[in-house]
Design an enzyme around this catalytic site. Structure first.
Site, short mmCIF file in Angstrom:
data_model
loop_
_atom_site.label_atom_id
_atom_site.label_comp_id
_atom_site.label_asym_id
_atom_site.label_seq_id
_atom_site.Cartn_x
_atom_site.Cartn_y
_atom_site.Cartn_z
N GLY A 75 0.78 -1.20 0.04
CA GLY A 75 -0.13 -0.05 0.01
C GLY A 75 0.89 1.16 0.01
O GLY A 75 1.99 1.06 -0.29
N CYS A 76 0.38 2.42 0.51
CA CYS A 76 1.02 3.68 0.49
C CYS A 76 2.26 3.41 1.42
O CYS A 76 2.20 3.06 2.51
CB CYS A 76 0.13 4.76 0.98
SG CYS A 76 1.12 6.22 1.39
#
Length: 223
Positions: A27-28
């Protein structure tokens, strides 16, 4: 004390032990940079882009790359196996949770030993979830470090603290490489406590004087 002295000490925290590297996407990259940077045995972290074919990826023009984090760790304090377990414990590893390649679950191996560990733990995770793990697993074939504003992102949201840390790290690259900054980035995101970090610093293989410098910086930081 000279700024470069503190950085040199941090760069040699494991003593003569050889560091190893782990690279992954979940993810981020801001959150994993803080999370893994808080773990004892992680010496430094950096965010970046990997897994694609586009040349010279940037945050605005990432192409087919994925946001990733790369950590250097002391295998005498934390094993690659521990890092992979934390990786799979900390996010849902199946592709229907993501849109596009920017945020997919991605795990690289850099040796046959790392590959074997990943395959073993993948089987364990699938048994735990009772479903296939769709993390993309592949050999590392390149890593492009992200722009400076994406390094130690949460720590940089505290400009007053950064002003004080500039005494130790007058250059942004020094901050990115710093073990101490990695811990602080985790601390402000809610990983670990000030007391835990103070106790860890007491165990770092540097002189009592240098440990006290870092302890005082931590105790006196204004956020």
């Amino acid at each position: 004390m000279e700024n470069t002295t503190i950085l040199a000490l941090e760069q040699n925290l494991p003593g003569t032990r050889k560091l190893e590297t782990a690279t992954f996407g979940m993810g981020c990259f801001w959150g994993p940079d803080a999370q893994f940077g808080s773990l004892p045995g992680i010496i430094r972290t950096r965010t970046g882009y990997a897994g694609g074919t586009a040349a010279n990826p940037t945050y605005r023009q990432m192409g087919d790359h994925t946001e990733t984090i790369q950590v250097e760790f002391d295998p005498g304090q934390i094993r690659f196996e521990d890092i992979v377990r934390e990786f799979w414990r900390s996010h849902y590893p199946n592709r229907d949770a993501y849109k596009g390649r920017q945020y997919i679950s991605l795990l690289f191996w850099q040796s046959e030993e790392q590959k074997d560990v990943i395959e073993k733990l993948k089987m364990e995770k699938e048994q735990e979830l009772n479903e296939p793990v769709e993390t993309e697993i592949r050999p590392l074939d390149g890593f492009t470090e992200a722009e400076e504003r994406h390094q130690k992102y949460y720590l940089k949201r505290y400009p007053k603290a950064l002003e004080q840390l500039a005494v130790l790290y007058p250059d942004a690259e020094l901050l990115t490489q710093s073990t101490f900054a990695a811990r602080l980035n985790g601390f402000v995101k809610g990983f670990g406590s000030r007391q835990q970090l103070l106790e860890e610093i007491n165990e770092w293989p540097i002189s009592k004087e240098h440990r006290e410098v870092l302890r005082q910086v931590l105790l006196n930081l204004k956020w």
